[in-house]
Design an enzyme around this catalytic site. Structure first.
Site: not given
Ligand code: GCB
Length: 589
Positions: A156, A404-405, A459, A461, A465, A498, A543, A563
């Protein structure tokens, strides 16, 4: 590889400036000048320096060209071309002849060009591509039809490309210091340094000196394998840096100095114990950000004024750390972290090791075949080698993030990462902790690699999300997941690498609707409420530090991930004041 420096025995020339540039739409040759070049600043990404949309999004090869001049006396020396980073892959030509190549866009490489350069003007061409695929880091879907490429990143951020960091020409004598690692053990106030110094060529005598911040020599040695004992060590502490230098001098049999180089280092310990992350035996709680190298016109190119400003902003916020999401940052960034006392999680560009990344949000998941269909291992190891070779002496680096992820919930993940993590541990002379930054889908019930890492980096959300506009639900689900992780791995600290909510600066809402500055504040308050209840949560890196450029997308307003706590121009959103209060208060406790 040493950071290039001008010393008593080494000359250094920076080749930055306006170079010539052309995309390769039909074959071009290194032996001829570029037929239709435009000007391009180096170092910087090429993409945002013109108004040509087609050029910006060109997938494939392009060329850079410049000339540099070599005086007669310089030919008696060894001449080395050093590239800080060229994204993603490149070939180097001098006077029409290929002299080197490099794969991977975020680590330095150098080429001995002594035999290739001549007195007077020399032609330097760099042929670069921005191609990524199933074997590269980062990872992307690459398609080719009739010689035309299309690329779909599994990550992303915008796939900026070009000569991103400085190009420098430096000289040494024929005998030169090739590698330095300031390895040490510390007991109480006494540090025993057993440096690993590699020399190429012959010399008669060597001298080592450790110099403190007042410029005083505190200990010396008479050969490159000398053990140096540093009494009354001044430790490097988070936000209270202290740096020594190890100066290495080589002499010939006439007692003339033939090479001299100083390596900065700091002395600190790191331990993970009883769900705590200890720096110098004191619990360290990570506050700070995931970030990106991303700025107006320069793209992912080195931007020193902005780098400096970002450190000042982060300090002012009360932050003490960041992660080099999702690739090693410039060496200047790492040197600044050392000096400012920032604590860094250093990440290799292993982002997108998840075959289903592009369908994960839209739905329509395929069977989990990442570890059979992608083949990143060879380049993953190369990137780890190059990152650790560059960064092993930075006191700021306290942990390696090897991905990462990734799809750590898919069959084959454990075997893959067992190998990668063992490899990392072997490479690092300081034996730092190692982590894999975990994706929400690989939750505590599904993840297969938690046993391999020293610290659980998540990470998450909740409230964005998932549980959008339902912060009570978010808090509940977050607590449930955290308790599960803790039950599986009671001794491992959990650090949030994140969390975040897209927020359009200047958008306000009486009912605190998502995307408003009010919602971003509520979102963080809700998440922090849970962190503060749980003693094993040992850090929060948000993040993102600032809004950054992405591909176009329905949830990427104006082609940016919003973000940021700051906008891309570093204007603070409402959350910045709240955060600065929270973190500065934490420091007082
Ligand atoms: C994540 C990723 C990051 C993205 C972020 C997002 O988990 O590691 O690269 O930018 O989410 O904002 O969706």
């Amino acid at each position: 590889m040493l950071f290039p420096k001008q010393t008593a025995t080494r000359a250094l020339e920076d080749l930055s400036g306006m170079w010539q540039f052309q995309a390769e739409k039909s074959p071009l040759t290194a032996t001829q000048p570029l037929p239709n070049p435009i000007w391009m600043a180096v170092p910087a990404s090429y993409n945002d320096q013109t108004l040509n949309r087609q050029l910006r999004d060109h997938v494939g090869w392009f060329w850079y060209q410049t000339t540099f001049s070599v005086p007669q006396e310089q030919l008696r020396k060894r001449n080395v071309l050093h590239f800080g980073a060229v994204a993603q892959n490149c070939e180097i030509y001098i006077n029409g002849k290929q002299v080197g190549k490099h794969v991977g866009g975020f680590t330095p490489f150098e080429i001995d060009v002594t035999q290739e350069v001549h007195v007077g003007d020399n032609d330097l061409k760099v042929r670069v591509n921005n191609l990524l695929d199933d074997t590269t880091l980062p990872s992307a879907e690459l398609h080719e039809k009739d010689g035309k490429y299309t690329l779909r990143p599994r990550f992303d951020f915008y796939n900026y490309a070009g000569i991103h960091r400085k190009v420098q020409l430096y000289t040494t004598n024929q005998t030169y210091i090739e590698h330095v690692a300031v390895n040490y053990d510390i007991e109480g106030n006494t540090t025993t340094i057993n440096p690993d110094i590699q020399i190429n060529g012959t010399y008669a005598k060597a001298k080592l000196s450790v110099i403190d911040e007042d410029g005083q020599t505190v200990v010396t040695g008479n050969n490159v394998t000398a053990t140096l004992v540093l009494n009354d060590t001044h430790r490097w502490e988070p936000l209270n840096a202290y740096l020594y230098q190890l100066r290495i001098e080589l002499f010939n049999d006439r007692d003339e100095l033939i090479d001299s180089y100083s390596q900065e280092f700091g002395v600190r310990t790191i331990k993970v114990e009883n769900h705590r992350f200890l720096i110098n035996d004191k619990p360290f709680y990570f506050t700070g950000f995931g970030r990106h190298e991303d700025s107006l016109a320069a793209g992912k190119g080195e931007n020193l004024p902005l780098l400096n400003l970002d450190y000042q902003i982060m300090k002012n916020m009360g932050a003490n750390s960041f992660r080099t999401s999702h690739y090693p940052y410039s060496e200047e960034a790492m040197r600044m972290a050392d000096r400012e006392g920032f604590v860094v999680i250093d990440e290799v560009p292993a982002v997108g090791l998840f075959e289903n990344f592009n369908v994960s949000l839209a739905g329509g998941m395929k069977e989990g075949t990442t570890w059979t269909n992608l083949d990143p291992e060879q380049k993953h190891k190369q990137a780890l080698r190059e990152m650790i070779e560059r960064d092993h002496d930075h006191p700021s680096v306290v942990m390696w993030s090897v991905a990462n992820e990734p799809a750590s919930h898919e069959k084959g993940a454990h075997e893959y990462f067992k190998e990668i993590i063992n490899y990392t541990r072997k490479l690092d002379p300081q034996k730092r902790p190692v982590t894999i930054v975990n994706i929400m889908m690989a939750n505590a019930d599904k993840d297969l690699v938690g046993d391999l890492v020293d610290v659980l980096c998540l990470n998450r959300y909740y409230g964005w999300y998932v549980n959008l506009d339902d912060l009570d639900g978010a808090k509940h689900d977050l607590r449930v997941e955290l308790e599960k992780w803790h039950a599986h791995f009671p001794d491992k600290p959990i650090v949030f690498t994140e969390l975040g909510a897209d927020t359009v600066a200047g958008m306000h809402s009486l009912r605190h609707a998502p995307y408003s500055e009010e919602y971003q504040v509520d979102y963080y308050q809700a998440n922090f409420e849970v962190f503060d209840e749980l003693d094993y949560v040992q850090g929060e890196q948000l993040w993102n530090f600032a809004d950054f450029t992405t591909d176009a997308g329905m949830i990427r307003i104006g082609g940016e991930n919003r973000k940021g706590i700051f906008t891309r121009n570093r204007e603070p959103k409402a959350i910045a004041t709240y955060l600065s209060r929270r973190w500065n208060d934490m420091k007082k406790e």
